[in-house]
Design a protein around this motif. Structure first.
Motif, PDB file in Angstrom:
ATOM      1  N   SER A   1      30.187 -37.228 -32.193  1.00 19.37           N
ATOM      2  CA  SER A   1      31.026 -38.369 -32.579  1.00 19.37           C
ATOM      3  C   SER A   1      32.441 -37.921 -32.923  1.00 19.37           C
ATOM      4  CB  SER A   1      30.401 -39.100 -33.758  1.00 19.37           C
ATOM      5  OG  SER A   1      30.225 -38.216 -34.853  1.00 19.37           O
ATOM      6  N   SER A   2      32.596 -36.691 -33.355  1.00 20.29           N
ATOM      7  CA  SER A   2      33.917 -36.186 -33.704  1.00 20.29           C
ATOM      8  C   SER A   2      34.608 -35.479 -32.538  1.00 20.29           C
ATOM      9  CB  SER A   2      33.821 -35.238 -34.893  1.00 20.29           C
ATOM     10  OG  SER A   2      32.939 -34.177 -34.605  1.00 20.29           O
ATOM     11  N   GLY A   3      33.931 -35.446 -31.405  1.00 18.76           N
ATOM     12  CA  GLY A   3      34.555 -34.898 -30.206  1.00 18.76           C
ATOM     13  C   GLY A   3      34.262 -33.449 -29.906  1.00 18.76           C
ATOM     14  N   ASN A   4      33.392 -32.841 -30.684  1.00 19.49           N
ATOM     15  CA  ASN A   4      33.016 -31.456 -30.407  1.00 19.49           C
ATOM     16  C   ASN A   4      32.102 -31.407 -29.190  1.00 19.49           C
ATOM     17  OD1 ASN A   4      34.413 -30.313 -32.620  1.00 19.49           O
ATOM     18  ND2 ASN A   4      32.765 -30.974 -33.974  1.00 19.49           N
ATOM     19  N   THR A   5      32.359 -30.450 -28.323  1.00 21.46           N
ATOM     20  CA  THR A   5      31.612 -30.359 -27.071  1.00 21.46           C
ATOM     21  C   THR A   5      30.785 -29.082 -27.007  1.00 21.46           C
ATOM     22  OG1 THR A   5      33.495 -29.341 -25.949  1.00 21.46           O
ATOM     23  CG2 THR A   5      33.291 -31.741 -25.807  1.00 21.46           C
ATOM     24  N   ASN A   6      29.755 -29.150 -26.191  1.00 21.54           N
ATOM     25  CA  ASN A   6      28.882 -28.005 -25.989  1.00 21.54           C
ATOM     26  C   ASN A   6      28.421 -28.045 -24.539  1.00 21.54           C
ATOM     27  OD1 ASN A   6      27.225 -25.741 -26.944  1.00 21.54           O
ATOM     28  ND2 ASN A   6      25.509 -27.096 -26.506  1.00 21.54           N
ATOM     29  N   TYR A   7      28.326 -26.865 -23.901  1.00 27.79           N
ATOM     30  CA  TYR A   7      27.964 -26.801 -22.489  1.00 27.79           C
ATOM     31  C   TYR A   7      26.883 -25.746 -22.246  1.00 27.79           C
ATOM     32  CZ  TYR A   7      32.313 -29.362 -21.756  1.00 27.79           C
ATOM     33  OH  TYR A   7      33.306 -30.307 -21.802  1.00 27.79           O
ATOM     34  N   ALA A   8      26.063 -26.019 -21.265  1.00 24.73           N
ATOM     35  CA  ALA A   8      25.151 -24.986 -20.787  1.00 24.73           C
ATOM     36  C   ALA A   8      25.974 -23.902 -20.088  1.00 24.73           C
ATOM     37  CB  ALA A   8      24.146 -25.595 -19.815  1.00 24.73           C
ATOM     38  N   GLU A   9      25.475 -22.673 -20.170  1.00 25.31           N
ATOM     39  CA  GLU A   9      26.211 -21.560 -19.575  1.00 25.31           C
ATOM     40  C   GLU A   9      26.444 -21.765 -18.081  1.00 25.31           C
ATOM     41  OE1 GLU A   9      27.331 -19.501 -22.773  1.00 25.31           O
ATOM     42  OE2 GLU A   9      27.715 -18.835 -20.715  1.00 25.31           O
ATOM     43  N   SER A  10      25.490 -22.376 -17.428  1.00 28.80           N
ATOM     44  CA  SER A  10      25.566 -22.531 -15.974  1.00 28.80           C
ATOM     45  C   SER A  10      26.684 -23.456 -15.515  1.00 28.80           C
ATOM     46  CB  SER A  10      24.229 -23.046 -15.430  1.00 28.80           C
ATOM     47  OG  SER A  10      23.912 -24.291 -16.019  1.00 28.80           O
ATOM     48  N   VAL A  11      27.225 -24.277 -16.430  1.00 32.42           N
ATOM     49  CA  VAL A  11      28.266 -25.232 -16.032  1.00 32.42           C
ATOM     50  C   VAL A  11      29.577 -25.032 -16.758  1.00 32.42           C
ATOM     51  CG1 VAL A  11      26.491 -26.917 -15.429  1.00 32.42           C
ATOM     52  CG2 VAL A  11      27.631 -27.057 -17.677  1.00 32.42           C
ATOM     53  N   LYS A  12      29.617 -24.085 -17.670  1.00 29.66           N
ATOM     54  CA  LYS A  12      30.859 -23.828 -18.416  1.00 29.66           C
ATOM     55  C   LYS A  12      31.996 -23.498 -17.455  1.00 29.66           C
ATOM     56  CE  LYS A  12      29.435 -22.265 -23.007  1.00 29.66           C
ATOM     57  NZ  LYS A  12      29.294 -21.110 -23.917  1.00 29.66           N
TER      58      LYS A  12
END
Length: 118
Positions: free
Chosen positions: A53-64
């Motif tokens: 909700s605050s805009g922090n993002t997280n990605y799987a290594e395969s798509v970073k």
């Protein structure tokens, strides 16, 4: 009734781009963590990207470095920009909305097919 409606999937050649959208209704969108998952045939569903909700993002290594998740709270919509697509990105992509830490508030879209040809 909560609805998450994905769009933007399709067939693309390797190296190409697609932008997925997920429009949410009947939830207070801005307080939900939104995520994009994918499920390839014979494999488990896995998280590709999420945005809080605050805009922090997280990605799987395969798509970073290739995928970018973003949200527009005014339009109750979350996006997944997918660049430099690979054949292994082929899967059904699902939108998810979670109201952390309340596990009962966990919703899924119907999925959209992404096919990347080599």
């Amino acid at each position: 009734q909560v609805q998450l409606v994905e769009s933007g999937g399709g067939l693309v050649q390797a190296g190409g781009s697609l932008r997925l959208s997920c429009a949410a209704s009947e939830i207070t969108f801005s307080i939900y963590t939104m995520g994009w998952y994918r499920q390839a045939p014979g494999k488990q569903r896995e998280l590709m990207a999420s945005i809080t909700s605050s805009g922090n993002t997280n990605y799987a290594e395969s798509v970073k470095g290739r995928f970018t998740i973003s949200r527009d709270n005014a339009k109750n919509t979350v996006f997944l920009q997918m660049n430099t697509l690979k054949p292994e990105d082929t899967a059904v992509y699902y939108c998810n909305a979670r109201r952390i830490p309340f596990s009962i508030y966990n919703y899924w879209g119907q999925g959209t097919q992404v096919t990347v040809s080599s």
